[in-house]
Motif scaffolding. Structure first.
Motif, PDB file in Angstrom:
ATOM      1  N   PRO A 277     -15.065  -6.740  49.349  1.00 41.17           N
ATOM      2  CA  PRO A 277     -13.836  -5.841  48.854  1.00 41.17           C
ATOM      3  C   PRO A 277     -12.664  -6.749  48.328  1.00 41.17           C
ATOM      4  O   PRO A 277     -12.626  -8.009  48.405  1.00 41.17           O
ATOM      5  N   CYS A 278     -11.459  -6.236  47.979  1.00 41.77           N
ATOM      6  CA  CYS A 278     -10.190  -6.745  47.785  1.00 41.77           C
ATOM      7  C   CYS A 278      -9.588  -7.863  48.735  1.00 41.77           C
ATOM      8  O   CYS A 278      -9.571  -6.906  49.869  1.00 41.77           O
ATOM      9  N   VAL A 279      -9.507  -8.774  48.464  1.00 40.22           N
ATOM     10  CA  VAL A 279      -8.879  -9.533  49.694  1.00 40.22           C
ATOM     11  C   VAL A 279      -7.552  -9.191  50.301  1.00 40.22           C
ATOM     12  O   VAL A 279      -7.018  -9.684  51.151  1.00 40.22           O
ATOM     13  N   ALA A 280      -6.738  -8.338  49.276  1.00 40.80           N
ATOM     14  CA  ALA A 280      -5.497  -8.092  49.427  1.00 40.80           C
ATOM     15  C   ALA A 280      -5.541  -6.879  50.086  1.00 40.80           C
ATOM     16  O   ALA A 280      -4.554  -6.515  51.059  1.00 40.80           O
ATOM     17  N   CYS A 281      -6.134  -5.775  49.656  1.00 38.17           N
ATOM     18  CA  CYS A 281      -5.876  -4.625  50.224  1.00 38.17           C
ATOM     19  C   CYS A 281      -7.076  -3.908  50.927  1.00 38.17           C
ATOM     20  O   CYS A 281      -7.297  -2.915  51.676  1.00 38.17           O
ATOM     21  N   GLY A 282      -8.259  -4.479  50.506  1.00 39.41           N
ATOM     22  CA  GLY A 282      -9.697  -4.078  51.356  1.00 39.41           C
ATOM     23  C   GLY A 282     -10.586  -3.020  50.615  1.00 39.41           C
ATOM     24  O   GLY A 282     -11.533  -2.724  50.793  1.00 39.41           O
ATOM     25  N   VAL A 283     -10.054  -2.542  49.211  1.00 36.73           N
ATOM     26  CA  VAL A 283     -10.531  -1.340  48.446  1.00 36.73           C
ATOM     27  C   VAL A 283     -11.981  -1.960  47.874  1.00 36.73           C
ATOM     28  O   VAL A 283     -11.979  -3.222  47.655  1.00 36.73           O
TER      29      VAL A 283
ATOM     30  N   GLN B 138      -2.159 -17.671  47.057  1.00 40.98           N
ATOM     31  CA  GLN B 138      -2.335 -18.862  47.513  1.00 40.98           C
ATOM     32  C   GLN B 138      -2.865 -19.322  48.706  1.00 40.98           C
ATOM     33  O   GLN B 138      -3.656 -20.141  48.959  1.00 40.98           O
ATOM     34  N   GLN B 139      -2.020 -18.841  49.772  1.00 42.09           N
ATOM     35  CA  GLN B 139      -2.359 -19.134  51.053  1.00 42.09           C
ATOM     36  C   GLN B 139      -3.683 -18.505  51.473  1.00 42.09           C
ATOM     37  O   GLN B 139      -4.334 -19.062  51.987  1.00 42.09           O
ATOM     38  N   ILE B 140      -3.851 -17.336  51.083  1.00 43.80           N
ATOM     39  CA  ILE B 140      -5.201 -16.613  51.191  1.00 43.80           C
ATOM     40  C   ILE B 140      -6.535 -17.256  50.719  1.00 43.80           C
ATOM     41  O   ILE B 140      -7.476 -17.569  51.356  1.00 43.80           O
ATOM     42  N   MET B 141      -6.389 -17.965  49.323  1.00 40.56           N
ATOM     43  CA  MET B 141      -7.636 -18.770  48.577  1.00 40.56           C
ATOM     44  C   MET B 141      -7.578 -19.861  49.371  1.00 40.56           C
ATOM     45  O   MET B 141      -8.535 -20.368  49.470  1.00 40.56           O
ATOM     46  N   SER B 142      -6.579 -20.616  50.014  1.00 33.33           N
ATOM     47  CA  SER B 142      -6.531 -21.910  50.552  1.00 33.33           C
ATOM     48  C   SER B 142      -7.392 -21.706  51.889  1.00 33.33           C
ATOM     49  O   SER B 142      -7.866 -22.550  52.449  1.00 33.33           O
ATOM     50  N   LYS B 143      -6.880 -20.634  52.735  1.00 34.85           N
ATOM     51  CA  LYS B 143      -7.735 -20.370  54.000  1.00 34.85           C
ATOM     52  C   LYS B 143      -8.979 -20.174  53.580  1.00 34.85           C
ATOM     53  O   LYS B 143     -10.096 -20.506  54.314  1.00 34.85           O
ATOM     54  N   LEU B 144      -9.531 -19.293  52.624  1.00 36.30           N
ATOM     55  CA  LEU B 144     -11.104 -18.864  52.321  1.00 36.30           C
ATOM     56  C   LEU B 144     -11.555 -20.218  51.381  1.00 36.30           C
ATOM     57  O   LEU B 144     -12.766 -20.416  51.384  1.00 36.30           O
TER      58      LEU B 144
ATOM     59  N   ALA C  16     -11.917 -11.653  44.804  1.00 36.60           N
ATOM     60  CA  ALA C  16     -12.125 -10.437  44.552  1.00 36.60           C
ATOM     61  C   ALA C  16     -10.692  -9.806  44.861  1.00 36.60           C
ATOM     62  O   ALA C  16     -10.173  -9.896  46.087  1.00 36.60           O
ATOM     63  N   VAL C  17     -10.239  -9.254  43.993  1.00 35.25           N
ATOM     64  CA  VAL C  17      -9.053  -8.372  43.940  1.00 35.25           C
ATOM     65  C   VAL C  17      -9.088  -7.142  43.171  1.00 35.25           C
ATOM     66  O   VAL C  17     -10.106  -7.145  42.269  1.00 35.25           O
ATOM     67  N   CYS C  18      -8.623  -5.966  43.690  1.00 32.95           N
ATOM     68  CA  CYS C  18      -8.496  -4.683  42.837  1.00 32.95           C
ATOM     69  C   CYS C  18      -7.774  -4.856  41.683  1.00 32.95           C
ATOM     70  O   CYS C  18      -6.885  -5.805  41.639  1.00 32.95           O
ATOM     71  N   LYS C  19      -7.872  -3.946  40.869  1.00 36.22           N
ATOM     72  CA  LYS C  19      -7.250  -3.923  39.727  1.00 36.22           C
ATOM     73  C   LYS C  19      -5.710  -4.032  39.796  1.00 36.22           C
ATOM     74  O   LYS C  19      -4.979  -4.613  39.089  1.00 36.22           O
ATOM     75  N   GLU C  20      -5.390  -2.962  40.561  1.00 34.11           N
ATOM     76  CA  GLU C  20      -3.876  -2.885  40.775  1.00 34.11           C
ATOM     77  C   GLU C  20      -3.242  -4.222  41.586  1.00 34.11           C
ATOM     78  O   GLU C  20      -2.049  -4.610  41.076  1.00 34.11           O
TER      79      GLU C  20
ATOM     80  N   ASN D 129       5.166  -9.444  52.447  1.00 30.78           N
ATOM     81  CA  ASN D 129       5.290  -8.743  53.788  1.00 30.78           C
ATOM     82  C   ASN D 129       4.310  -7.323  53.859  1.00 30.78           C
ATOM     83  O   ASN D 129       4.187  -6.983  54.964  1.00 30.78           O
ATOM     84  N   ARG D 130       3.942  -7.007  52.764  1.00 30.05           N
ATOM     85  CA  ARG D 130       3.110  -5.822  52.702  1.00 30.05           C
ATOM     86  C   ARG D 130       1.643  -6.178  52.571  1.00 30.05           C
ATOM     87  O   ARG D 130       0.808  -4.957  52.397  1.00 30.05           O
ATOM     88  N   SER D 131       1.171  -7.363  52.636  1.00 28.80           N
ATOM     89  CA  SER D 131      -0.242  -7.715  52.643  1.00 28.80           C
ATOM     90  C   SER D 131      -0.748  -7.834  54.319  1.00 28.80           C
ATOM     91  O   SER D 131      -0.026  -8.415  54.947  1.00 28.80           O
ATOM     92  N   PRO D 132      -1.983  -7.637  54.428  1.00 28.68           N
ATOM     93  CA  PRO D 132      -2.802  -6.840  53.375  1.00 28.68           C
ATOM     94  C   PRO D 132      -2.447  -5.461  53.187  1.00 28.68           C
ATOM     95  O   PRO D 132      -1.973  -4.865  54.201  1.00 28.68           O
ATOM     96  N   ARG D 133      -2.384  -4.843  51.960  1.00 31.38           N
ATOM     97  CA  ARG D 133      -2.133  -3.543  51.705  1.00 31.38           C
ATOM     98  C   ARG D 133      -2.993  -2.701  52.225  1.00 31.38           C
ATOM     99  O   ARG D 133      -4.262  -3.024  52.309  1.00 31.38           O
ATOM    100  N   LYS D 134      -2.458  -1.287  52.379  1.00 32.89           N
ATOM    101  CA  LYS D 134      -3.444  -0.233  52.633  1.00 32.89           C
ATOM    102  C   LYS D 134      -3.928   0.335  51.350  1.00 32.89           C
ATOM    103  O   LYS D 134      -3.332   0.664  50.420  1.00 32.89           O
TER     104      LYS D 134
END
Length: 724
Positions: free
Chosen positions: A659-665, A688-694, A700-704, A717-722
């Motif tokens: 799924p998208c690492v930012a919002c989960g879709v 960059q913080q997410i990718m460094s942790k992984l 993988a991210v969604c198009k939006e 502040n909005r991540s992870p998004r819904k």
């Protein structure tokens, strides 16, 4: 686009429909599909024909079977029936690719099963190209994936001469090509279109669309961007940078070329081959015995002077698939961009292309075969014979006694018991660099060099650089090959003492050394060693000072491991006690001293120890306790496992499945790439913080979310998004 049948007079068209049912053929012209009537018993590919009015139209090329068998008599009779309707142009060839025509206009033809009413007793099944007969084996092949076909080629179960183009058109093979490239920092270097991996918006649909372009032969490679890389001596080397999409297709092409040609290559070729490299070449060289002379081979501008027609002739001996030839011609004739100006490429392959190394090996394979034939012709079974002087002196000693006899035998040991006769030839090649060892005279070495020079010029249209193709005495000089110094030293005495036993010195062993002078010049060029007041001093690497303690150690370890890995098997490994144990260690101390403002190397050693261990990460300099030579310490194995020849690996779950690492879709998934990971914990980029942790340079991210990341509005502040 006008239907092919509409161009035929009405009554004739009606007659065609009555005699033969419709069979669907797919023909590409300007990215449109066309359904046309087929006639049972013919192989009916279609070709584009340019007419006088400037418009493009289609003409049928009908071919009959060459034998007089019963079923082929049916085809011939059918041809006679319809010759009245279609005229006399049935056997006209309308444009197969030539050497001067890079691409031609051949297209794939797809056929379905057709039943002929009143003209055949039973239906006949045609294969997927050109209306050829389909056997049960071909039906099985049609259901196999590209990877299964590659494995069959490697295992020798499938003849790769025809119908292998669909391997490259398999989306899964293209994905594997992408996966091979994505972690390489060079994959973020854009080509002439200015696009990197992020700009391509990699997702599942991207590979399906790319596969369709390849299937319909509408795919067109773009020119490569040429840059000049500096070489030693003030010279430059041209390097070609293809666009990202071309690299993906070339990597898929490489899978096929390796599967077909790897098993045909000579065992003395080590460059750009799976499980082979500089170490396997050196391991083979150490087996040479009694070398008197080396011939160091060098070809003038090899990659830039490869003859396209001769290269294609060689490839067509193994692969006779016209679509493969068309695609390769496209790559060869794509051209280059130099200083923003387009230049045609009528000769050579660009250095930097994914398939360029294997194409260079295919082209020089004939040289390997020729040298093997030369070796068979020149090698003699007898390489030594008794020394007459030794026999004469020894016979006189038989009548001597006492002290005089002991002195005589002592002098006898200084005389060689045998003398060399005959000739032996040894050969090794790494890409366009090759080395020949000669057991014989200098005249023999000169004749061999001349024979190879003539062969390269007449058969391959290549020029041997006589300036760089040196003839070197193995005992007095050192041959330069792959960054090593190779020689066969002459021992000072015929015997040496090992404990209480006297052993005869070897006059035939090969020694391989690291080039100390060249390594020192590299350190000077990098300003790690500087000259001040007539003395050599160790200096800091100033452009690393902005990194933290652990990152500085990481970069020095990268240099240290690079030296120790490449020169792991050399005879003079002790020189790295000075290069690594002193120069690099003290350079690191100076760099850390300036970074932490400690003032002197002495304080750095006192605070962190001799290997400067970083307190938090526990990283330290990877300097071994000693530098003892081990001539068997090779880093690349020569064991060839057929299943490991192909360079692919399929994960059970691909990144593009989300799924998208930012919002989960899990829909509309694309891949986000970065050139390198940020090690800083306080990095401002949330992605960059997410990718460094992984610990991943691709996620993988969604198009939006991907669009927001590149536009700079991705909100931490909005991540992870819904998911919306």
């Amino acid at each position: 686009m006008q239907h092919g049948g509409k161009g035929i007079y009405g009554p004739i068209q009606h007659g065609l429909r009555r005699i033969s049912s419709y069979c669907r053929y797919v023909y590409l012209s300007f990215d449109k599909w066309e359904i046309v009537p087929s006639i049972r018993g013919w192989s009916t590919p279609w070709f584009l024909a340019s007419q006088d009015n400037g418009k493009r139209s289609c003409e049928r090329v009908a071919e009959t079977f060459s034998t007089d068998s019963g079923r082929n008599q049916y085809a011939k009779s059918t041809k006679d029936i319809f010759k009245y309707f279609l005229g006399d142009n049935m056997s006209k060839n309308l444009g197969l690719p030539k050497g001067s025509n890079s691409y031609g206009n051949r297209v794939p033809v797809l056929a379905q099963e057709v039943q002929l009413k009143g003209l055949a007793a039973r239906a006949r099944t045609f294969c997927s190209e050109g209306g050829q007969l389909k056997t049960s084996d071909e039906k099985n092949l049609a259901t196999k994936s590209g990877f299964e076909l590659l494995k069959d080629i490697v295992d020798g179960k499938l003849n790769p001469t025809k119908n292998v183009y669909r391997i490259i058109c398999d989306p899964e093979v293209l994905k594997a090509g992408y996966k091979k490239l994505k972690s390489n920092p060079a994959s973020m270097t854009p080509g002439v279109d200015g696009k990197d991996l992020n700009d391509l918006r990699i997702n599942e649909q991207y590979f399906i669309d790319l596969a369709n372009k390849l299937k319909t032969e509408s795919y067109q490679p773009k020119p490569t961007k040429r840059v000049l890389i500096p070489k030693t001596g003030g010279k430059t080397r041209p390097l070609g940078i293809p666009v990202i999409e071309d690299r993906i297709v070339q990597q898929a092409f490489l899978f096929l070329l390796e599967a077909v040609f790897e098993k045909t290559f000579n065992d003395r070729s080590h460059g750009f081959r799976p499980n082979r490299g500089a170490h396997t070449a050196c391991k083979s060289i150490r087996k040479w015995k009694g070398i008197s002379w080396f011939v160091e081979g060098d070809i003038v501008s090899y990659f830039d002077t490869i003859n396209h027609n001769k290269l294609m002739e060689t490839i067509n001996l193994e692969i006779q698939d016209q679509q493969i030839s068309d695609l390769l011609w496209k790559f060869l004739r794509a051209g280059v961009i130099i200083d923003k100006k387009y230049q045609r490429s009528t000769i050579g392959v660009p250095q930097g292309g994914i398939i360029s190394p294997i194409l260079s090996n295919i082209y020089l394979h004939s040289l390997d075969v020729y040298v093997d034939e030369l070796k068979t012709t020149l090698d003699t079974s007898k390489t030594s014979e008794p020394n007459p002087e030794y026999i004469r002196v020894k016979s006189k000693l038989r009548s001597k006694k006492g002290l005089e006899k002991r002195k005589g035998y002592k002098e006898l040991r200084k005389i060689k018991s045998t003398i060399r006769v005959g000739l032996k030839l040894y050969y090794i090649r790494y890409a366009d660099d090759w080395l020949i060892g000669v057991w014989g005279s200098k005249e023999d070495a000169t004749k061999i060099r001349k024979k190879i020079e003539i062969f390269l010029k007449e058969k391959l249209s290549l020029e041997l650089s006589l300036e760089k193709t040196k003839i070197t005495h193995a005992g007095k000089e050192k041959a330069q090959f792959l960054g090593y110094e190779i020689y066969s030293p002459t021992p000072k005495g015929s015997f040496f003492e090992k404990g209480k036993v006297k052993k005869r010195s070897s006059h035939v062993s090969i020694y391989i050394d690291a080039p100390y002078k060249k390594l020192k010049e590299q350190l000077i060029k990098e300003n790690i060693l500087v000259m001040k007041n007539g003395k050599w001093l160790v200096s800091a690497v100033t452009h690393w000072i902005n990194y933290n303690h652990a990152e500085i150690l990481f970069r020095y370890n990268w240099m240290i491991r690079g030296y120790l890995n490449y020169y792991s098997h050399v005879n003079n490994l002790h020189i790295f006690h000075k290069i690594i144990g002193f120069v690099l260690r003290h350079s690191c101390a100076v760099t850390l001293g300036r970074k932490l403002k400690l003032g002197s190397r002495k304080k750095v050693f006192k605070k962190f120890g001799k290997n400067f261990k970083e307190p938090t990460t526990k990283i330290a300099l990877a300097i071994p306790p000693n530098f003892i030579s081990n001539t068997e310490n090779y880093k690349i194995t020569t064991t060839a496992d057929p299943l490991k020849v192909l360079k692919w690996s399929i994960r059970t779950q691909h990144l593009m499945q989300g799924p998208c690492v930012a919002c989960g879709v899990t829909t509309n998934i694309e891949i986000h790439h970065v050139r390198k990971l940020s090690k800083k914990a306080d990095t401002k980029s949330p992605m960059q913080q997410i990718m460094s942790k992984l610990n991943r340079k691709q996620v993988a991210v969604c198009k939006e979310c991907h669009k927001d990341i590149h536009s700079g509005i991705y909100d931490k502040n909005r991540s992870p998004r819904k998911a919306k």
